[in-house]
Design a protein around this motif. Structure first.
Motif, PDB file in Angstrom:
ATOM      1  N   SER A 275       0.850  -1.003  -0.093  1.00 36.28           N
ATOM      2  CA  SER A 275       0.069  -0.113   0.093  1.00 36.28           C
ATOM      3  C   SER A 275       0.990   1.130   0.099  1.00 36.28           C
ATOM      4  O   SER A 275       2.057   1.157  -0.093  1.00 36.28           O
ATOM      5  CB  SER A 275      -0.951   0.013   1.186  1.00 36.28           C
ATOM      6  OG  SER A 275      -1.732   1.171   1.167  1.00 36.28           O
ATOM      7  N   GLU A 301      -3.388   3.961   2.543  1.00 39.33           N
ATOM      8  CA  GLU A 301      -4.365   4.309   1.380  1.00 39.33           C
ATOM      9  C   GLU A 301      -5.274   2.798   1.290  1.00 39.33           C
ATOM     10  O   GLU A 301      -6.571   3.334   1.180  1.00 39.33           O
ATOM     11  CB  GLU A 301      -3.762   4.463   0.099  1.00 39.33           C
ATOM     12  CG  GLU A 301      -2.889   5.858   0.002  1.00 39.33           C
ATOM     13  CD  GLU A 301      -2.217   6.063  -1.478  1.00 39.33           C
ATOM     14  OE1 GLU A 301      -2.309   5.086  -2.027  1.00 39.33           O
ATOM     15  OE2 GLU A 301      -1.901   7.125  -1.560  1.00 39.33           O
ATOM     16  N   ASP A 302      -4.833   1.835   1.669  1.00 45.34           N
ATOM     17  CA  ASP A 302      -5.705   0.743   1.391  1.00 45.34           C
ATOM     18  C   ASP A 302      -6.051  -0.032   2.885  1.00 45.34           C
ATOM     19  O   ASP A 302      -5.170   0.141   3.620  1.00 45.34           O
ATOM     20  CB  ASP A 302      -4.854  -0.521   0.761  1.00 45.34           C
ATOM     21  CG  ASP A 302      -4.610   0.146  -0.723  1.00 45.34           C
ATOM     22  OD1 ASP A 302      -5.511   0.323  -1.516  1.00 45.34           O
ATOM     23  OD2 ASP A 302      -3.532   0.464  -1.105  1.00 45.34           O
TER      24      ASP A 302
END
Length: 444
Positions: A275, A301-302
């Motif tokens: 990520s 972000e993930d």
């Protein structure tokens, strides 16, 4: 967000150092002199030391009592445990570990020096380099302590002779360099009289180098960010689930090495999921960058599965995972470590089941000779081990990272710490043989 320069990252105001040496070489007195002469002790502490000294018949304050705090230590007049002290001068802050000198407490010296950036090894000027001196030099080399100070103590008892100091410094430096110690600074001192500890000595005008404190204040302790492997062991997953931050999911821990930046691509080990860092919180405030020893919360972000024990690393600098760990260890428990021993291995924030597959050698620190395949290690022994873990671990070499290249072995029955290990470290290796526990039926 604020921008932090590389110069600010590299600057340091804290030095961790340890003292080592044979019994009665004056380690605790040196530490007491440092604290006393740098005015780093409180009035009531000094008064307590003066009372304790008077009760023992001493004419003046015994400065060794500032660190020898255990009752057993004061009764025997030796240091048994590792005594940690904090003090500061206008130029730098210090955390020191005063370690025992007796051979049976070698394991305590390993504990004190394992996080040190500098080790002060004391030698009694009357005795010169002895076996325990060589042992402590070998441990400093094995633990990869970056700086070593040779403090030739009790110079007042050899009439402050330059020739005595020069001969000891030459012998020790040659031995230390043979071990691979990168740097040795030799200083002639008298801890009892205060010569060259904090103030320059009027009795040794032939010496033009720094005092002990001056060297401690000025020795460079920097982190070369361009060669530092960034590592963040996850301690805790934070999900406050408040109306203000309904989707907040952060991964908290202390950065073990290197630095992390917002926008950087990272990989989570041992799963291997990737990520990017979307944010870094430090003390409740967002920052662009964070570095070694700072406790932070990283946001990605993930939304991927991460839990305590995982390791966040830069994707371009991810270590390989393995279930076979070879290391040099110092055994610290009274019960022996044997081939086939079932243990828990704690690496960073992750703890896994493991088994000792082989003990290829035990090191004799006096002459650096190897005893091949001893079958077991007893308290204070240093040797090579091969360990098989139940789950893959992302380990670094200890030469690359003292934090993520180290581990401890734990007794699964009572939680006792058995062994401190350094991945990949070795003075030498005997001829390889078949693993002694290769066919024991374990399936990991």
């Amino acid at each position: 967000m604020s921008t932090i320069t590389t110069e600010e990252l590299s600057a340091t105001t804290l030095l961790r150092f340890a003292t080592a040496g044979s019994v009665d070489d004056g380690k605790s007195t040196l530490v007491g002199r440092l604290l006393h002469d740098s005015k780093s002790i409180l009035t009531d502490q000094l008064e307590a030391v003066e009372r304790a000294s008077a009760s023992r018949g001493a004419e003046g304050p015994d400065l060794a009592l500032l660190t020898d705090g255990l009752r057993a230590e004061r009764e025997q007049g030796i240091t048994i445990d590792v005594a940690y002290r904090y003090f500061a001068t206008p130029r730098r802050r210090f955390i020191l570990a005063d370690t025992p000198g007796h051979v049976q407490y070698t394991r305590n010296m390993v504990t004190g020096a394992s996080t040190a950036e500098l080790t002060v090894i004391l030698i009694d000027a009357r005795n010169g380099v002895v076996e325990q001196t060589r042992r402590h030099a070998a441990l400093a080399a094995l633990l990869r302590v970056p700086h070593v100070v040779l403090a030739v103590n009790k110079m007042d008892l050899v009439e402050y002779k330059e020739s005595v100091f020069a001969a000891i410094a030459e012998e020790f430096t040659a031995y230390a360099l043979e071990l691979g110690v990168p740097e040795v600074t030799a200083i002639p001192i008298s801890a009892l009289a205060g010569d060259n500890v904090v103030e320059p000595s009027a009795n040794m005008d032939w010496y033009g180098g720094p005092t002990v404190l001056e060297h401690l204040e000025t020795v460079p302790v920097t982190h070369d960010l361009s060669h530092c492997h960034a590592r963040l062991p996850v301690q805790y997953v934070i999900r406050p689930q408040t109306s203000e931050h309904p989707d907040y999911r952060g991964y908290a821990g202390q950065i073990a090495a290197g630095s992390f930046r917002v926008g950087e691509s990272v990989t989570v080990l041992p799963s291997g999921r990737a990520s990017k860092i979307s944010g870094i919180d430090l003390l409740g405030k967002p920052v662009d960058i964070a570095w070694t020893t700072q406790s932070v919360t990283v946001l990605l972000e993930d939304d991927i599965d991460i839990s305590r024990g995982d390791l966040i690393v830069p994707s371009k600098d991810a270590p390989a995972t393995t279930q076979d760990v070879e290391a040099t260890v110092c055994h610290v428990a009274d019960a022996p470590l044997t081939v086939g021993h079932r243990v828990l291995l704690k690496h960073g924030t992750r703890t896994v089941k493991a088994i000792v597959k082989d003990i290829p050698s035990r090191l004799t620190l006096a002459d650096l000779s190897l005893h091949p395949h001893p079958g077991q290690l007893v308290a204070n022994d240093i040797g090579r081990v091969k360990i098989r873990t139940a789950e893959p671990l992302p380990v670094d070499s200890y030469a690359d990272s003292r934090r993520t290249g180290s581990f401890i072995l734990i007794d699964p029955n009572d939680g006792t710490t058995l062994t401190a290990g350094m991945v990949g470290e070795s003075f030498a290796s005997p001829e390889p043989v078949k693993d002694a526990a290769e066919d024991d039926g374990w399936d990991f």
